[in-house]
Enzyme design. Structure first.
Site: not given
Ligand code: NAD
Length: 334
Positions: A235, A259, A264, A296
């Protein structure tokens, strides 16, 4: 059940039309505008709304949705930072999401950003088409045996660890909730400061929450190796964009691949090629030769789209039946 679908693109419509069947009993109305305080009246007469990453459901929007009798907000994405979950809870509005549709798609895009920034294939492509076969300015580095830092080792972070260890990088990881798979894959959990200090490449895979907002800023960048490569497919709000510009100017950041961008929603997913872009920070960022921005698209693979559409339609049917699946329900997560 009548559903208002916001931020609909041609692709979204095509996907729903491909997978919606009459037996589902779902009637979709498509709006290309984002959900906002201005556009929320479009939700009148609908039982549920379907939204994407740049739709904003703040407390005011949620209050209006409740007045209109909307009982659920169904997200076509994993992140839900754009919806005020507490306000939704107060108004008894369910929030459903697609927790995992293809973590591989996003992790592979993070790799694409790393590879392109490093080996400059975007420049080489244009050069060769132009009849320019020189190599000056295209020098890269071996990823093999370099150190990568993966921040956040949930679904996408773990796939990134798998890919990077597979390429022969040493992978350091940080997550308040470590995951066994990361160590099994050869990753090593360290403190955030150690990760900053030792990584040649840092890739962000954390959600945008108050604790992670602007986590990449002047102070944290100073803890990193000079010339570090920063990758953000999570994000935009994780990074303080103005500080990134200073870091790029000083050389502290050697490469930036993003990305996502904090502002955005005024730009991405739309064609602004005939307009003047008023976001000076964004415009400055794209002038750097070592910055690569994609709009994105990390999630954008056919496999991911099919999973998103199938899960979204399943979530809508659950809303209709009045029983939602806990693992897709934001309120159930607490
Ligand atoms: P997820 O919930 O499976 O994993 C997130 C991880 O972050 C968890 O393990 C959590 O413990 C950890 N976390 C939370 N706070 C933290 C901190 N302060 N420091 C370090 N780690 C921390 O989520 P995911 O499915 O892996 O997705 C991650 C992010 O990717 C989503 O939140 C979303 O914003 C983003 N995303 C982007 C796209 C894109 O097209 N660009 C697509 C899907 C998801």
């Amino acid at each position: 059940m009548k559903v208002a679908c916001f931020s609909t693109t041609k692709t979204d419509k095509r996907q729903f039309e491909k997978m919606l069947t009459p037996e589902m009993g779902i009637e979709m109305d498509y709006f290309d505008v984002h959900l906002s305080p201005k556009t929320v009246p479009l939700a009148q007469g609908f039982e549920a709304i379907c939204v994407f990453v740049n739709d904003h459901a703040d407390a005011g929007v949620i209050e209006k949705l409740s007045q209109y009798g909307v009982s659920a907000i169904v997200l076509r994405c994993a992140g839900f930072n754009n919806v005020d979950a507490k306000a939704a809870e107060r108004h008894n509005i369910e929030i459903l999401r697609v927790p995992a549709y293809s973590p591989q798609a996003v992790a592979e895009h993070a790799l694409a950003l790393m590879m392109t920034l490093n080996r400059k294939t975007h420049k080489a492509y244009n050069r060769v088409r132009d009849g320019n076969f020189t190599l000056e300015g295209l020098l890269g580095f071996d990823l093999f045996e370099k150190t990568a830092g993966v921040i956040g080792t949930g679904r996408i972070g773990q796939e990134t660890v798998r890919i990077l260890t597979g390429l022969g990088l040493k992978v350091l990881a940080y997550d308040p909730y470590p995951n066994e798979r990361v160590t099994e894959l050869g990753g090593q959990y360290v403190s955030l400061d150690q990760l900053y200090a030792q990584s040649d490449i840092i890739s962000l895979h954390v959600p945008l929450i108050p604790q992670t907002e602007h986590m990449i800023n002047r102070e944290t960048m100073a803890k990193m190796k000079p010339g570090v490569m920063l990758i953000n497919t999570s994000r935009g709000g994780l990074m303080q964009a103005k500080d990134l510009i200073d870091g790029l100017k000083s050389g502290q950041i050697g490469y930036l691949g993003i990305d996502v961008y904090e502002q955005e929603d005024n730009l991405f997913f739309e064609d602004h090629s005939e307009e003047i872009i008023h976001d000076d920070v964004f415009e400055r960022l794209i002038t750097f030769p070592n910055v690569l921005i994609t709009a994105h698209q990390a999630f954008f693979t056919q496999e991911a789209l099919d999973n998103i559409t199938a899960t979204t339609l399943d979530n809508l049917q659950d809303v209709k039946r009045g029983s939602v699946k806990a693992e897709r329900c934001v309120r159930c997560e607490g």
